[in-house]
Design a protein around this motif. Sequence first.
Motif, PDB file in Angstrom:
ATOM      1  N   PRO A   9      -1.847  20.277 -87.272  1.00  0.00           N
ATOM      2  CA  PRO A   9      -0.980  19.894 -87.970  1.00  0.00           C
ATOM      3  C   PRO A   9       0.288  20.302 -88.647  1.00  0.00           C
ATOM      4  CG  PRO A   9      -2.383  17.644 -86.630  1.00  0.00           C
ATOM      5  CD  PRO A   9      -2.998  18.881 -87.695  1.00  0.00           C
ATOM      6  N   TRP A  10      -0.078  20.765 -89.625  1.00  0.00           N
ATOM      7  CA  TRP A  10       0.576  21.257 -90.573  1.00  0.00           C
ATOM      8  C   TRP A  10       0.418  22.559 -90.489  1.00  0.00           C
ATOM      9  CZ3 TRP A  10      -2.333  16.858 -92.570  1.00  0.00           C
ATOM     10  CH2 TRP A  10      -1.835  15.674 -93.164  1.00  0.00           C
ATOM     11  N   ILE A  11      -0.381  23.602 -89.950  1.00  0.00           N
ATOM     12  CA  ILE A  11      -0.603  24.885 -89.867  1.00  0.00           C
ATOM     13  C   ILE A  11       0.366  25.023 -88.484  1.00  0.00           C
ATOM     14  CG2 ILE A  11      -1.556  26.728 -88.897  1.00  0.00           C
ATOM     15  CD1 ILE A  11      -4.566  25.501 -91.011  1.00  0.00           C
ATOM     16  N   ASP A  12       0.135  24.891 -87.379  1.00  0.00           N
ATOM     17  CA  ASP A  12       1.386  24.404 -86.599  1.00  0.00           C
ATOM     18  C   ASP A  12       2.325  24.496 -86.242  1.00  0.00           C
ATOM     19  OD1 ASP A  12      -0.761  24.979 -85.095  1.00  0.00           O
ATOM     20  OD2 ASP A  12      -0.943  22.958 -84.206  1.00  0.00           O
ATOM     21  N   LEU A  13       2.585  23.555 -87.488  1.00  0.00           N
ATOM     22  CA  LEU A  13       4.381  23.123 -87.823  1.00  0.00           C
ATOM     23  C   LEU A  13       5.374  23.843 -88.812  1.00  0.00           C
ATOM     24  CD1 LEU A  13       6.056  20.275 -87.690  1.00  0.00           C
ATOM     25  CD2 LEU A  13       5.705  19.823 -90.054  1.00  0.00           C
ATOM     26  N   VAL A  14       4.188  24.446 -89.498  1.00  0.00           N
ATOM     27  CA  VAL A  14       4.897  25.831 -90.377  1.00  0.00           C
ATOM     28  C   VAL A  14       5.049  26.823 -89.675  1.00  0.00           C
ATOM     29  CG1 VAL A  14       3.916  27.621 -92.442  1.00  0.00           C
ATOM     30  CG2 VAL A  14       3.700  25.306 -92.759  1.00  0.00           C
ATOM     31  N   LYS A  15       4.184  27.303 -88.494  1.00  0.00           N
ATOM     32  CA  LYS A  15       4.580  28.741 -87.892  1.00  0.00           C
ATOM     33  C   LYS A  15       5.663  28.429 -86.994  1.00  0.00           C
ATOM     34  CE  LYS A  15      -0.018  29.901 -85.851  1.00  0.00           C
ATOM     35  NZ  LYS A  15      -0.841  29.431 -85.078  1.00  0.00           N
ATOM     36  N   ASN A  16       5.746  26.803 -86.241  1.00  0.00           N
ATOM     37  CA  ASN A  16       6.832  26.907 -85.267  1.00  0.00           C
ATOM     38  C   ASN A  16       8.210  27.135 -86.217  1.00  0.00           C
ATOM     39  OD1 ASN A  16       5.230  26.786 -83.398  1.00  0.00           O
ATOM     40  ND2 ASN A  16       4.915  23.775 -83.850  1.00  0.00           N
ATOM     41  N   TYR A  17       8.416  26.482 -87.240  1.00  0.00           N
ATOM     42  CA  TYR A  17       9.314  26.549 -88.195  1.00  0.00           C
ATOM     43  C   TYR A  17       9.460  28.151 -88.686  1.00  0.00           C
ATOM     44  CZ  TYR A  17      10.486  21.973 -88.264  1.00  0.00           C
ATOM     45  OH  TYR A  17      10.286  20.636 -88.175  1.00  0.00           O
ATOM     46  N   ALA A  18       8.091  29.433 -88.990  1.00  0.00           N
ATOM     47  CA  ALA A  18       8.346  31.082 -89.085  1.00  0.00           C
ATOM     48  C   ALA A  18       9.289  31.123 -88.088  1.00  0.00           C
ATOM     49  CB  ALA A  18       7.470  30.662 -90.005  1.00  0.00           C
ATOM     50  N   VAL A  19       9.307  30.465 -86.715  1.00  0.00           N
ATOM     51  CA  VAL A  19       9.631  31.511 -86.152  1.00  0.00           C
ATOM     52  C   VAL A  19      10.470  31.449 -84.866  1.00  0.00           C
ATOM     53  CG1 VAL A  19       9.169  32.597 -83.160  1.00  0.00           C
ATOM     54  CG2 VAL A  19       7.493  31.753 -84.302  1.00  0.00           C
ATOM     55  N   ARG A  20      11.456  32.824 -84.909  1.00  0.00           N
ATOM     56  CA  ARG A  20      12.869  32.464 -84.445  1.00  0.00           C
ATOM     57  C   ARG A  20      12.803  32.964 -82.805  1.00  0.00           C
ATOM     58  NH1 ARG A  20      17.331  35.441 -88.591  1.00  0.00           N
ATOM     59  NH2 ARG A  20      18.565  34.462 -86.972  1.00  0.00           N
ATOM     60  N   SER A  21      13.796  32.100 -82.376  1.00  0.00           N
ATOM     61  CA  SER A  21      14.109  32.001 -81.356  1.00  0.00           C
ATOM     62  C   SER A  21      15.177  33.111 -80.683  1.00  0.00           C
ATOM     63  CB  SER A  21      14.567  30.958 -80.159  1.00  0.00           C
ATOM     64  OG  SER A  21      14.553  31.014 -78.473  1.00  0.00           O
ATOM     65  N   GLN A  22      15.115  33.959 -79.484  1.00  0.00           N
ATOM     66  CA  GLN A  22      15.319  34.887 -79.037  1.00  0.00           C
ATOM     67  C   GLN A  22      16.367  34.607 -77.648  1.00  0.00           C
ATOM     68  OE1 GLN A  22      16.563  37.222 -80.510  1.00  0.00           O
ATOM     69  NE2 GLN A  22      15.779  36.750 -82.832  1.00  0.00           N
ATOM     70  N   ILE A  23      16.509  33.221 -77.042  1.00  0.00           N
ATOM     71  CA  ILE A  23      16.693  32.765 -76.189  1.00  0.00           C
ATOM     72  C   ILE A  23      17.615  32.090 -75.677  1.00  0.00           C
ATOM     73  CG2 ILE A  23      15.473  31.843 -73.813  1.00  0.00           C
ATOM     74  CD1 ILE A  23      13.065  32.406 -74.670  1.00  0.00           C
ATOM     75  N   THR A  24      18.793  32.048 -75.704  1.00  0.00           N
ATOM     76  CA  THR A  24      20.079  31.327 -74.985  1.00  0.00           C
ATOM     77  C   THR A  24      20.404  30.737 -73.515  1.00  0.00           C
ATOM     78  OG1 THR A  24      20.879  32.762 -76.144  1.00  0.00           O
ATOM     79  CG2 THR A  24      22.442  30.698 -75.484  1.00  0.00           C
ATOM     80  N   HIS A  25      19.800  29.421 -73.925  1.00  0.00           N
ATOM     81  CA  HIS A  25      20.227  28.214 -72.544  1.00  0.00           C
ATOM     82  C   HIS A  25      21.074  27.355 -72.864  1.00  0.00           C
ATOM     83  CE1 HIS A  25      16.277  29.415 -70.396  1.00  0.00           C
ATOM     84  NE2 HIS A  25      15.179  28.736 -71.440  1.00  0.00           N
ATOM     85  N   GLY A  26      22.361  28.006 -73.839  1.00  0.00           N
ATOM     86  CA  GLY A  26      23.299  26.410 -73.800  1.00  0.00           C
ATOM     87  C   GLY A  26      23.403  25.514 -75.214  1.00  0.00           C
ATOM     88  N   VAL A  27      24.176  25.195 -75.004  1.00  0.00           N
ATOM     89  CA  VAL A  27      24.079  24.651 -76.704  1.00  0.00           C
ATOM     90  C   VAL A  27      23.699  22.832 -76.511  1.00  0.00           C
ATOM     91  CG1 VAL A  27      25.693  23.277 -78.292  1.00  0.00           C
ATOM     92  CG2 VAL A  27      25.922  25.198 -77.338  1.00  0.00           C
ATOM     93  N   MET A  28      23.795  22.291 -75.199  1.00  0.00           N
ATOM     94  CA  MET A  28      23.126  21.182 -74.917  1.00  0.00           C
ATOM     95  C   MET A  28      21.527  20.996 -74.764  1.00  0.00           C
ATOM     96  SD  MET A  28      24.006  18.034 -74.220  1.00  0.00           S
ATOM     97  CE  MET A  28      22.365  17.209 -75.330  1.00  0.00           C
ATOM     98  N   PHE A  29      20.858  22.933 -74.623  1.00  0.00           N
ATOM     99  CA  PHE A  29      19.382  23.010 -74.468  1.00  0.00           C
ATOM    100  C   PHE A  29      18.791  22.961 -75.992  1.00  0.00           C
ATOM    101  CE2 PHE A  29      15.845  25.552 -75.311  1.00  0.00           C
ATOM    102  CZ  PHE A  29      14.581  25.038 -73.985  1.00  0.00           C
ATOM    103  N   TYR A  30      19.751  23.352 -76.843  1.00  0.00           N
ATOM    104  CA  TYR A  30      19.633  23.266 -77.971  1.00  0.00           C
ATOM    105  C   TYR A  30      19.536  21.944 -79.025  1.00  0.00           C
ATOM    106  CZ  TYR A  30      17.804  27.782 -76.946  1.00  0.00           C
ATOM    107  OH  TYR A  30      17.891  28.792 -76.396  1.00  0.00           O
ATOM    108  N   LEU A  31      20.568  21.505 -78.355  1.00  0.00           N
ATOM    109  CA  LEU A  31      20.657  19.614 -78.998  1.00  0.00           C
ATOM    110  C   LEU A  31      20.131  18.954 -78.826  1.00  0.00           C
ATOM    111  CD1 LEU A  31      24.576  19.479 -78.968  1.00  0.00           C
ATOM    112  CD2 LEU A  31      23.467  20.183 -81.320  1.00  0.00           C
ATOM    113  N   GLY A  32      19.572  18.957 -77.823  1.00  0.00           N
ATOM    114  CA  GLY A  32      17.932  18.447 -77.094  1.00  0.00           C
ATOM    115  C   GLY A  32      17.065  18.011 -78.010  1.00  0.00           C
TER     116      GLY A  32
END
Length: 302
Positions: free
Chosen positions: A47-70
């Motif tokens: 779980p620690w490895i997965d968490l670090v990997k997720n935070y290290a990846v940046r998203s280039q997809i846009t769905h709108g503000v509310m999608f990312y406020l979820g």
Amino acid sequence: MDFDFKKLLFTLLGLVIVLNWGLLMSGLMRKIGARVAKRYGIPWYQPWIDLVKNYAVRSQITHGVMFYLGPVFRLSGGVGLFLFMPMVTGSDLWMNYSFRGDVILILYFQFFGMLGMALGAGEGGHPYSFIGISRGLSQFTTIEVPMTLAVISLAIQYNTLSIAEIVAAQQGGVLNWTLFTNPFATAAAMLALLGIFGHSPFNLVKAPNEIPIGPPTEYHGTYLGVLRTNAAILHVVEAVLFMNLFFGGASSWIELIIKTFFIYFWSVFVGMVFPRFRIEQSVAWFLKIPLVLGIIAIIVFI
């Protein structure tokens, strides 16, 4: 009134402890599940490895503000639960910001994150997002019914809506725990807990191996990291809630870790034994035995 920096420091330290215990417990439960299925499973530190990997990846997809406020709303619900949850009985430094009537606020925070995720998923790009939204809200609404009835029964029994006072009333021995003084409320809440933790047979939102919906598919990178952070915090804090209400609270962090492990394992054990319900089966299930037990718990103390 002067701001208490010491209390804030201990609260933040408690949040770090809860986060890491949640990550460890997640890894241990996945390991146990794998061994039951005669697989080796992931390492306990995955779980620690997965968490670090997720935070290290940046998203280039846009769905709108509310999608990312979820995910932000979801994390706010988990952190909010922690901030107002008494952790260690008898220690002012580990009581967080609990107050009289905090159990009502806790129940609101439980639903807050779910509503935020529903709004976020509604703005997503997946054509079947509405399936996850309808399943999640329908099931969680029925889960709240027996859970709320159990809490009302405790409020009548102990004449308070303060979690700290409910814990204090259970001191003096195991037989003073709500488990023994109000078994109907405990049974109703522990059955509702199966749906709150979302393991099989109540893992309808993610629906593994059925349809590609749910947060692990819709969200990725940092946003998925936020959701995994919340899951680690939320599972521990919800287990602490049940520990405080029904199992006498904890007088130390060691006692808290032991009790929350077994409370969380209860839902994992059931998930290993029973296959997943359909949504109509899940909703009907919570409105049968858990609902009846919650009603009986109130009648007994009226």
